[in-house]
Design a protein around this motif. Structure first.
Motif, PDB file in Angstrom:
ATOM      1  N   ALA A  80       0.830  -1.206   0.000  1.00  0.00           N
ATOM      2  CA  ALA A  80       0.000   0.000   0.000  1.00  0.00           C
ATOM      3  C   ALA A  80       0.864   1.256   0.000  1.00  0.00           C
ATOM      4  N   GLN A  81       1.943   1.231   0.751  1.00  0.00           N
ATOM      5  CA  GLN A  81       2.825   2.398   0.780  1.00  0.00           C
ATOM      6  C   GLN A  81       3.553   2.577  -0.544  1.00  0.00           C
ATOM      7  N   VAL A  82       4.002   1.487  -1.141  1.00  0.00           N
ATOM      8  CA  VAL A  82       4.686   1.574  -2.437  1.00  0.00           C
ATOM      9  C   VAL A  82       3.769   2.186  -3.488  1.00  0.00           C
ATOM     10  N   LYS A  83       2.517   1.771  -3.497  1.00  0.00           N
ATOM     11  CA  LYS A  83       1.559   2.320  -4.477  1.00  0.00           C
ATOM     12  C   LYS A  83       1.429   3.830  -4.317  1.00  0.00           C
ATOM     13  N   ALA A  84       1.319   4.296  -3.074  1.00  0.00           N
ATOM     14  CA  ALA A  84       1.193   5.737  -2.837  1.00  0.00           C
ATOM     15  C   ALA A  84       2.497   6.460  -3.137  1.00  0.00           C
ATOM     16  N   LEU A  85       3.617   5.840  -2.812  1.00  0.00           N
ATOM     17  CA  LEU A  85       4.914   6.462  -3.098  1.00  0.00           C
ATOM     18  C   LEU A  85       5.126   6.616  -4.600  1.00  0.00           C
ATOM     19  N   GLU A  86       4.638   5.652  -5.380  1.00  0.00           N
ATOM     20  CA  GLU A  86       4.726   5.767  -6.841  1.00  0.00           C
ATOM     21  C   GLU A  86       3.980   7.013  -7.318  1.00  0.00           C
ATOM     22  N   LYS A  87       2.804   7.252  -6.749  1.00  0.00           N
ATOM     23  CA  LYS A  87       2.013   8.428  -7.122  1.00  0.00           C
ATOM     24  C   LYS A  87       2.746   9.706  -6.736  1.00  0.00           C
ATOM     25  N   LEU A  88       3.325   9.727  -5.549  1.00  0.00           N
ATOM     26  CA  LEU A  88       4.051  10.916  -5.104  1.00  0.00           C
ATOM     27  C   LEU A  88       5.307  11.131  -5.937  1.00  0.00           C
ATOM     28  N   HIS A  89       5.970  10.051  -6.299  1.00  0.00           N
ATOM     29  CA  HIS A  89       7.163  10.150  -7.144  1.00  0.00           C
ATOM     30  C   HIS A  89       6.813  10.804  -8.479  1.00  0.00           C
ATOM     31  N   ALA A  90       5.722  10.346  -9.086  1.00  0.00           N
ATOM     32  CA  ALA A  90       5.295  10.920 -10.365  1.00  0.00           C
ATOM     33  C   ALA A  90       4.936  12.394 -10.204  1.00  0.00           C
ATOM     34  N   TYR A  91       4.308  12.726  -9.085  1.00  0.00           N
ATOM     35  CA  TYR A  91       3.939  14.120  -8.815  1.00  0.00           C
ATOM     36  C   TYR A  91       5.199  14.993  -8.758  1.00  0.00           C
ATOM     37  N   GLN A  92       6.206  14.553  -8.020  1.00  0.00           N
ATOM     38  CA  GLN A  92       7.427  15.357  -7.927  1.00  0.00           C
ATOM     39  C   GLN A  92       8.156  15.429  -9.267  1.00  0.00           C
ATOM     40  N   GLN A  93       8.182  14.314  -9.990  1.00  0.00           N
ATOM     41  CA  GLN A  93       8.880  14.291 -11.276  1.00  0.00           C
ATOM     42  C   GLN A  93       8.274  15.269 -12.263  1.00  0.00           C
ATOM     43  N   ALA A  94       6.994  15.590 -12.090  1.00  0.00           N
ATOM     44  CA  ALA A  94       6.326  16.524 -12.992  1.00  0.00           C
ATOM     45  C   ALA A  94       6.687  17.977 -12.693  1.00  0.00           C
ATOM     46  N   ALA A  95       7.250  18.257 -11.506  1.00  0.00           N
ATOM     47  CA  ALA A  95       7.654  19.623 -11.133  1.00  0.00           C
ATOM     48  C   ALA A  95       8.810  19.566 -10.131  1.00  0.00           C
ATOM     49  N   PRO A  96       9.944  19.001 -10.527  1.00  0.00           N
ATOM     50  CA  PRO A  96      11.042  18.796  -9.568  1.00  0.00           C
ATOM     51  C   PRO A  96      11.632  20.087  -9.022  1.00  0.00           C
ATOM     52  N   HIS A  97      11.450  21.195  -9.748  1.00  0.00           N
ATOM     53  CA  HIS A  97      11.959  22.484  -9.297  1.00  0.00           C
ATOM     54  C   HIS A  97      11.098  23.096  -8.204  1.00  0.00           C
ATOM     55  N   ALA A  98       9.903  22.535  -7.979  1.00  0.00           N
ATOM     56  CA  ALA A  98       8.959  23.167  -7.055  1.00  0.00           C
ATOM     57  C   ALA A  98       8.388  22.204  -6.023  1.00  0.00           C
ATOM     58  N   VAL A  99       8.778  20.941  -6.070  1.00  0.00           N
ATOM     59  CA  VAL A  99       8.335  19.966  -5.077  1.00  0.00           C
ATOM     60  C   VAL A  99       9.577  19.411  -4.385  1.00  0.00           C
ATOM     61  N   HIS A 100       9.728  19.740  -3.125  1.00  0.00           N
ATOM     62  CA  HIS A 100      10.938  19.416  -2.367  1.00  0.00           C
ATOM     63  C   HIS A 100      10.582  18.439  -1.249  1.00  0.00           C
ATOM     64  N   ILE A 101      11.372  17.385  -1.112  1.00  0.00           N
ATOM     65  CA  ILE A 101      11.108  16.388  -0.075  1.00  0.00           C
ATOM     66  C   ILE A 101      12.331  16.278   0.823  1.00  0.00           C
ATOM     67  N   ILE A 102      12.101  16.463   2.115  1.00  0.00           N
ATOM     68  CA  ILE A 102      13.157  16.358   3.112  1.00  0.00           C
ATOM     69  C   ILE A 102      13.250  14.902   3.580  1.00  0.00           C
ATOM     70  N   LEU A 103      14.462  14.421   3.794  1.00  0.00           N
ATOM     71  CA  LEU A 103      14.680  13.061   4.284  1.00  0.00           C
ATOM     72  C   LEU A 103      14.416  13.001   5.779  1.00  0.00           C
ATOM     73  N   GLY A 104      13.392  12.252   6.178  1.00  0.00           N
ATOM     74  CA  GLY A 104      13.131  12.032   7.591  1.00  0.00           C
ATOM     75  C   GLY A 104      13.889  10.823   8.107  1.00  0.00           C
ATOM     76  N   ASN A 105      13.961  10.680   9.412  1.00  0.00           N
ATOM     77  CA  ASN A 105      14.699   9.541   9.962  1.00  0.00           C
ATOM     78  C   ASN A 105      14.016   8.214   9.642  1.00  0.00           C
ATOM     79  N   HIS A 106      12.684   8.202   9.496  1.00  0.00           N
ATOM     80  CA  HIS A 106      12.009   6.961   9.115  1.00  0.00           C
ATOM     81  C   HIS A 106      12.321   6.601   7.660  1.00  0.00           C
ATOM     82  N   ASP A 107      12.411   7.590   6.791  1.00  0.00           N
ATOM     83  CA  ASP A 107      12.800   7.339   5.401  1.00  0.00           C
ATOM     84  C   ASP A 107      14.223   6.794   5.338  1.00  0.00           C
TER      85      ASP A 107
END
Length: 254
Positions: free
Chosen positions: A83-110
């Motif tokens: 379930a998490q992989v499926k959602a992460l795929e969606k988020l990955h595609a979202y960021q890839q569509a605007a990498p200059h404006a979607v920033h993801i910080i690395l959390g300790n769980h990640d």
């Protein structure tokens, strides 16, 4: 140039609420794509880290569509990972569509999913092992692992910092010292002067859940935004050309 930064706290696999926040902020369209303000850079999305690992067994059960969740059951672990992989795929595609404006910080769980070096859990005894093959889980797919490795330790815009834990460099390294130091959960309360000591005008952080919603300390110059459970995100307006600090910052309920 003025830009609006939409900052969303720790996700912890609550992707449905994340999508709701992005749509409410006019950052995601009905098809899950970045909106025009995001693609143009007028809006900047910042996810403050910890995309993975639901916070409790009830949230794990909700994630897999069951009444209960057993962290020792390989089938439950597989469903939680899937379930998490499926959602992460969606988020990955979202960021890839605007990498200059979607920033993801690395959390300790990640980070823990990438290394499998630390066994993270909760005070109730729940452990997060769905992405740990040595403990009955499965590996995060390679392409998502490579994506996680691109996550930022911090984002700085002028003298404004966005980071997962806090303003000090040691708070971005998730090692033995990090997990042995309880001040990482308490600094914002016990030592709020850390932000000014770091030479910052303003900082935005997660990691510690704010039970009553986003907390903004205007005097010390920071906000604590681990409040997705309260359906809040932080809106920060910055003049990226001239101003070292924010023109405004406010929690938004969605």
């Amino acid at each position: 140039m003025r830009s609006k930064f939409i900052v969303i706290g720790d996700v912890h696999a609550d992707f449905d609420t994340l999508w709701s926040a992005l749509r409410s902020a006019s950052c995601m369209d009905a098809e899950g794509r970045p909106t025009m303000p995001v693609r143009s850079g007028l809006y900047q999305v910042v996810l403050i880290g910890d995309l993975v690992h639901p916070k409790n067994e009830r949230e794990y059960a909700r994630l897999i569509g069951q009444d209960t969740f057993d962290p020792k059951d390989p089938d439950d672990l597989f469903m939680a990972a899937r379930a998490q992989v499926k959602a992460l795929e969606k988020l990955h595609a979202y960021q890839q569509a605007a990498p200059h404006a979607v920033h993801i910080i690395l959390g300790n769980h990640d980070d823990a999913v990438l290394t499998s070096e630390y066994l993270l859990g909760t005070a109730s005894g729940l452990v997060h092992v769905e992405f740990d093959p040595a403990r009955g889980g499965v590996l995060l797919p390679d392409h998502l692992r490579q994506w996680f490795q691109t996550f930022l330790r911090e984002l700085r815009v002028g003298q404004v910092q966005f980071a997962h834990v806090g303003p000090l460099p040691a708070m971005t390294s998730y090692d033995d010292l990090f997990y042995a130091d309880s001040t990482h959960k308490r600094w914002w309360h016990d030592s709020p002067e850390y932000v000014q000591m770091a030479g910052l005008e303003f900082g935005v952080y997660g990691h510690t859940q704010m039970q009553d919603g986003i907390m903004v300390n205007h005097t010390a110059g920071f906000a604590m935004v681990d409040a997705l459970h309260a359906r809040e995100y932080l809106e920060v307006i910055l003049d990226t050309d001239q101003q070292p600090g924010p023109l405004s910052s406010r929690p938004v309920l969605f």
